[in-house]
Design a protein around this motif. Structure first.
Motif, PDB file in Angstrom:
ATOM      1  N   GLU A  45       4.774  -2.768  -1.228  1.00 51.05           N
ATOM      2  CA  GLU A  45       5.669  -3.629  -1.989  1.00 51.05           C
ATOM      3  C   GLU A  45       5.139  -5.060  -2.127  1.00 51.05           C
ATOM      4  OE1 GLU A  45       8.246  -2.797  -3.688  1.00 51.05           O
ATOM      5  OE2 GLU A  45       8.520  -0.726  -2.991  1.00 51.05           O
ATOM      6  N   ILE A  46       4.360  -5.508  -1.162  1.00 52.63           N
ATOM      7  CA  ILE A  46       3.814  -6.867  -1.235  1.00 52.63           C
ATOM      8  C   ILE A  46       2.880  -7.003  -2.434  1.00 52.63           C
ATOM      9  CG2 ILE A  46       2.255  -8.487  -0.088  1.00 52.63           C
ATOM     10  CD1 ILE A  46       3.492  -7.515   2.581  1.00 52.63           C
ATOM     11  N   GLU A  54      12.695 -11.943  -1.977  1.00 52.26           N
ATOM     12  CA  GLU A  54      12.652 -10.878  -2.976  1.00 52.26           C
ATOM     13  C   GLU A  54      12.468  -9.526  -2.312  1.00 52.26           C
ATOM     14  OE1 GLU A  54      12.416  -8.480  -6.300  1.00 52.26           O
ATOM     15  OE2 GLU A  54      13.204 -10.521  -6.114  1.00 52.26           O
ATOM     16  N   LEU A  55      11.614  -9.460  -1.304  1.00 50.21           N
ATOM     17  CA  LEU A  55      11.412  -8.198  -0.591  1.00 50.21           C
ATOM     18  C   LEU A  55      12.702  -7.748   0.085  1.00 50.21           C
ATOM     19  CD1 LEU A  55       7.931  -8.632   1.132  1.00 50.21           C
ATOM     20  CD2 LEU A  55       8.529  -6.980  -0.641  1.00 50.21           C
ATOM     21  N   ARG A  56      13.418  -8.690   0.682  1.00 53.23           N
ATOM     22  CA  ARG A  56      14.664  -8.345   1.363  1.00 53.23           C
ATOM     23  C   ARG A  56      15.668  -7.741   0.398  1.00 53.23           C
ATOM     24  NH1 ARG A  56      15.517 -12.980   3.336  1.00 53.23           N
ATOM     25  NH2 ARG A  56      17.231 -13.733   2.040  1.00 53.23           N
ATOM     26  N   GLU A 200      20.663  -4.037  -7.163  1.00 56.11           N
ATOM     27  CA  GLU A 200      19.938  -4.744  -6.103  1.00 56.11           C
ATOM     28  C   GLU A 200      20.144  -6.247  -6.205  1.00 56.11           C
ATOM     29  OE1 GLU A 200      15.907  -3.395  -6.383  1.00 56.11           O
ATOM     30  OE2 GLU A 200      16.395  -1.387  -5.649  1.00 56.11           O
ATOM     31  N   GLY A 201      21.383  -6.629  -6.500  1.00 54.80           N
ATOM     32  CA  GLY A 201      21.740  -8.033  -6.539  1.00 54.80           C
ATOM     33  C   GLY A 201      21.472  -8.741  -7.853  1.00 54.80           C
ATOM     34  N   HIS A 202      20.831  -8.050  -8.802  1.00 54.36           N
ATOM     35  CA  HIS A 202      20.491  -8.680 -10.069  1.00 54.36           C
ATOM     36  C   HIS A 202      21.417  -8.177 -11.186  1.00 54.36           C
ATOM     37  CE1 HIS A 202      16.840 -10.333  -8.326  1.00 54.36           C
ATOM     38  NE2 HIS A 202      16.494  -9.121  -7.908  1.00 54.36           N
TER      39      HIS A 202
END
Length: 298
Positions: A45-46, A54-56, A200-202
């Motif tokens: 994912e990185i 963003e990863l969280r 996912e929060g967006h």
């Protein structure tokens, strides 16, 4: 909506157990490398670099757990963690040369594992399986999206309307004038409602309801971001709006659509809306629809 049955839950859990075992998710040396699946996924994912925030959000991880994994990878020389150059509140993580080398090998092994699992099937069976997995992913994405009411003046509401306006401005031959967007006071409080879909929060979609007259409401700006289309999300938003309308005592819903929005016309007809004569003077209205609500939407 009908409740989830015990059999559906059992089948879902049975598939999860089988699949995680087959891909080696339970092994603390995932793909034969010296790390568990969680750390391996974090490397993937990185990619070219990303903030820990963003990863969280993307992975749904606890902040402390993510930080510990990132520090483990940093101690092994696989990632670098630094402060974002434009925002000192953000920490950015990126792969080192060693991290890129390990990720390349990880991808090679993952491809080999997938190919090995598929090798025992015929071409037709592989096609069926990949189609079924695509369908499962699409439905799981839809299941993970929430549709929630927000104030008509909320930043997410206005951001969705701005995106909606830009989208249809590109589609309408005559363009679109943003002054046609609903005003916050029209879709807030007793006057109406505004719903935003979140993945996912967006924000990835929206829809508005406003009262036209006693017992009659109007739907406006039902929109889904291009990245979230073909999931069935527009219908989810429509259902939320109908449920809200019924709860407010509205017995009839009306709306209009532009001639170029053929997919919207198809959806409204499929959801029980019938075409009617124009009920207002609207420059972008080419087709006019109405639906009688028998009670709270199912």
């Amino acid at each position: 909506m009908n409740p989830v049955s015990a059999q559906q839950v059992a089948e879902f859990r049975r598939f999860n157990r089988y699949f995680t075992r087959r891909i080696g998710a339970l092994d603390d040396h995932y793909l034969g490398q010296d790390r568990p699946l969680g750390e391996a996924r974090l490397l993937f994912e990185i990619g070219e670099g990303v903030s820990l925030r963003e990863l969280r959000t993307r992975l749904g991880l606890d902040a402390g757990y993510l930080s510990r994994m990132a520090k483990t990878l940093q101690a092994q020389g696989l990632v670098r963690i630094s402060v974002h150059p434009d925002d000192s509140r953000l920490r950015v993580v990126e792969l080192t040369r060693a991290g890129r080398t390990e990720l390349k090998e990880q991808n090679r092994r993952a491809d080999a594992l997938a190919a090995g699992l598929l090798d025992g099937l015929s071409t037709a069976q592989r096609d069926r399986l990949t189609e079924a997995m695509s369908t499962a992913q699409r439905l799981l994405r839809l299941a993970g999206i929430t549709v929630a009411p927000v104030d008509g003046a909320a930043p997410d509401a206005r951001a969705c309307l701005d995106a909606y306006a830009a989208d249809i401005d590109a589609r309408f031959p005559e363009g679109f004038d943003k002054s046609d967007l609903v005003r916050p006071e029209e879709v807030s409080g007793t006057a109406g409602a505004f719903f935003v879909a979140y993945e996912e929060g967006h924000p990835v979609g929206c829809g508005a309801l406003r009262r036209l007259e006693p017992g009659v409401g109007e739907l406006r700006h039902v929109w889904v971001h291009a990245d979230a289309r073909r999931l069935g999300l527009a219908r989810r938003i429509l259902t939320a709006l109908e449920t809200e309308a019924a709860a407010r005592g509205l017995s009839t819903l009306r709306l209009d659509t532009h001639a170029s929005l053929t997919e919207a016309q198809t959806m409204y007809r499929a959801c029980g809306y019938t075409e009617i004569p124009p009920y207002a003077d609207h420059v972008y209205g080419d087709h006019w629809f109405e639906k009688r609500l028998s009670g709270p939407a199912n």
